[in-house]
Design a protein around this motif. Structure first.
Motif, PDB file in Angstrom:
ATOM      1  N   LYS A 189       5.181   3.860  -6.993  1.00 17.75           N
ATOM      2  CA  LYS A 189       6.440   3.179  -7.291  1.00 17.75           C
ATOM      3  C   LYS A 189       6.141   1.910  -8.103  1.00 17.75           C
ATOM      4  O   LYS A 189       5.329   1.095  -7.684  1.00 17.75           O
ATOM      5  N   PRO A 190       6.787   1.731  -9.257  1.00 16.40           N
ATOM      6  CA  PRO A 190       6.499   0.551 -10.085  1.00 16.40           C
ATOM      7  C   PRO A 190       6.720  -0.768  -9.343  1.00 16.40           C
ATOM      8  O   PRO A 190       7.725  -0.943  -8.644  1.00 16.40           O
ATOM      9  N   VAL A 191       5.768  -1.680  -9.520  1.00 14.97           N
ATOM     10  CA  VAL A 191       5.787  -2.980  -8.847  1.00 14.97           C
ATOM     11  C   VAL A 191       5.379  -4.066  -9.829  1.00 14.97           C
ATOM     12  O   VAL A 191       4.466  -3.878 -10.640  1.00 14.97           O
TER      13      VAL A 191
ATOM     14  N   GLU B 163       0.833  -1.207   0.000  1.00 19.08           N
ATOM     15  CA  GLU B 163       0.000   0.000   0.000  1.00 19.08           C
ATOM     16  C   GLU B 163       0.866   1.255   0.000  1.00 19.08           C
ATOM     17  O   GLU B 163       0.520   2.264  -0.652  1.00 19.08           O
ATOM     18  N   ARG B 164       1.981   1.210   0.685  1.00 19.11           N
ATOM     19  CA  ARG B 164       2.895   2.360   0.675  1.00 19.11           C
ATOM     20  C   ARG B 164       3.468   2.591  -0.717  1.00 19.11           C
ATOM     21  O   ARG B 164       3.530   3.732  -1.193  1.00 19.11           O
ATOM     22  N   LEU B 165       3.883   1.521  -1.388  1.00 21.70           N
ATOM     23  CA  LEU B 165       4.414   1.651  -2.740  1.00 21.70           C
ATOM     24  C   LEU B 165       3.349   2.198  -3.684  1.00 21.70           C
ATOM     25  O   LEU B 165       3.638   3.013  -4.568  1.00 21.70           O
ATOM     26  N   ALA B 166       2.107   1.758  -3.509  1.00 27.67           N
ATOM     27  CA  ALA B 166       1.018   2.265  -4.340  1.00 27.67           C
ATOM     28  C   ALA B 166       0.791   3.757  -4.095  1.00 27.67           C
ATOM     29  O   ALA B 166       0.512   4.516  -5.031  1.00 27.67           O
TER      30      ALA B 166
ATOM     31  N   PRO C  14      -6.703  -2.605  -7.844  1.00 23.01           N
ATOM     32  CA  PRO C  14      -6.860  -1.144  -7.845  1.00 23.01           C
ATOM     33  C   PRO C  14      -5.541  -0.376  -7.859  1.00 23.01           C
ATOM     34  O   PRO C  14      -5.560   0.851  -8.020  1.00 23.01           O
ATOM     35  N   MET C  15      -4.414  -1.054  -7.694  1.00 19.26           N
ATOM     36  CA  MET C  15      -3.116  -0.385  -7.581  1.00 19.26           C
ATOM     37  C   MET C  15      -2.556  -0.087  -8.967  1.00 19.26           C
ATOM     38  O   MET C  15      -2.068  -0.976  -9.662  1.00 19.26           O
ATOM     39  N   LYS C  16      -2.600   1.163  -9.369  1.00 17.84           N
ATOM     40  CA  LYS C  16      -2.178   1.556 -10.711  1.00 17.84           C
ATOM     41  C   LYS C  16      -0.678   1.420 -10.908  1.00 17.84           C
ATOM     42  O   LYS C  16      -0.190   1.401 -12.048  1.00 17.84           O
ATOM     43  N   ASN C  17       0.068   1.309  -9.836  1.00 12.39           N
ATOM     44  CA  ASN C  17       1.530   1.165  -9.939  1.00 12.39           C
ATOM     45  C   ASN C  17       1.959  -0.274 -10.232  1.00 12.39           C
ATOM     46  O   ASN C  17       3.127  -0.512 -10.568  1.00 12.39           O
ATOM     47  N   VAL C  18       1.036  -1.234 -10.097  1.00 13.90           N
ATOM     48  CA  VAL C  18       1.366  -2.646 -10.341  1.00 13.90           C
ATOM     49  C   VAL C  18       1.297  -2.906 -11.840  1.00 13.90           C
ATOM     50  O   VAL C  18       0.214  -2.944 -12.433  1.00 13.90           O
ATOM     51  N   GLU C  19       2.465  -3.091 -12.441  1.00 12.54           N
ATOM     52  CA  GLU C  19       2.540  -3.262 -13.886  1.00 12.54           C
ATOM     53  C   GLU C  19       2.217  -4.688 -14.312  1.00 12.54           C
ATOM     54  O   GLU C  19       1.634  -4.906 -15.378  1.00 12.54           O
TER      55      GLU C  19
END
Length: 275
Positions: free
Chosen positions: A192-194, A185-188, A220-225
């Protein structure tokens, strides 16, 4: 006191034990400088652990005890080689021109690199100074230790989410799931790309509800590629036997193609990019 030695090339599949018997326990590392650390080995031509062609450095030390781990010889610092960050970066520099030209970089794996946070940060910073893309493979269990300066030198997090069910997570890792989810959740929150990685173990992590829980958390995490489904394999069995460890998966088969496809489709149906 451990003796500084040469960093060895090799493979994640090689057994290395008892190299640094004077090393501290993996849960008692106290190092804010990061000039020296413990490593298992490195590989120089991976196309699996992040984008492009990559050097992968396998650090020693991990607080999880995954029952299907294929590298139990990376759990303890005492089984690693004591090396200097300067030596690691000098060797990395030899590969840097080729890595840059092929769109690659450095991935630090393990073990768990966050056990030796200052050492990992120093190496990542050096890699960034060479113009290399940086990635870390991590369970996120120690994510609460990570500050913003560490995040700034890592371009991509390969985040292992091993289960959505707290009981299943503890059964397969010996630890709680909450720190991993908190770190995700912090990375999201900072975009930060994940790449999320999920190990599919028949009879342990393949329950549809377990997979669905991860999918709904991640979608829902847009940073998760990407969500990458990693089929269980038996390539680490010989290490457990050689180290005198109880291995619970002698009779666990690799997942069938149909099972892998079902799990990938579950992630895709939830809105994830999955492969």
């Amino acid at each position: 006191m451990s003796t500084v030695q040469a960093l060895e090339p090799g493979s994640r599949h090689e057994l290395r034990v008892g190299i640094s018997p004077d090393a501290p326990d993996e849960d008692k590392v106290k190092d804010e400088v990061g000039a020296f650390g413990y490593c298992h080995s490195y590989e120089s031509s991976s196309r699996y652990d992040g984008p492009g062609l990559r050097v992968v450095l396998f650090m020693s030390g991990c607080l999880l005890r995954c029952t299907y781990c294929h590298n139990p010889d990376t759990w303890h610092l005492k089984d690693g080689t004591y090396v200097s960050a300067e030596q690691v970066l000098k060797r990395l520099g030899d590969f840097a021109p080729s890595l840059r030209s092929l769109g690659g970089g450095l991935t630090i794996s393990g073990g768990e690199a966050m056990v030796q946070l200052a050492f990992a940060k120093r190496i990542f910073a050096g890699a960034k100074a060479m113009g290399l893309h940086t990635a870390i493979e991590t369970s996120g269990f120690l994510g609460d230790r990570v500050d913003d300066s560490f995040l700034s030198v890592v371009d991509l997090f390969l985040l292992d989410i091993k289960s959505s069910n707290p009981d299943t997570y503890r059964k397969v890792t010996g630890r709680d799931i909450a720190p991993t989810l908190r770190f995700a959740e912090r990375l999201a929150s900072i975009n930060k790309p994940v790449w999320v990685r999920f190990t599919l173990v028949p009879g342990f992590t393949d329950d549809p509800a377990n997979v669905e829980g991860i999918a709904k958390f991640v979608a829902p995490m847009k940073n998760v590629e990407w969500v990458e489904v990693q089929p269980f394999h038996q390539m680490g069995e010989f290490k457990w036997k050689a180290m005198g460890l109880e291995y619970k998966h002698y009779d666990t088969p690799p997942p069938s193609r149909d099972l892998v496809n079902r799990v990938i489709e579950q992630f895709r149906s939830a809105g994830c990019n999955a492969r």
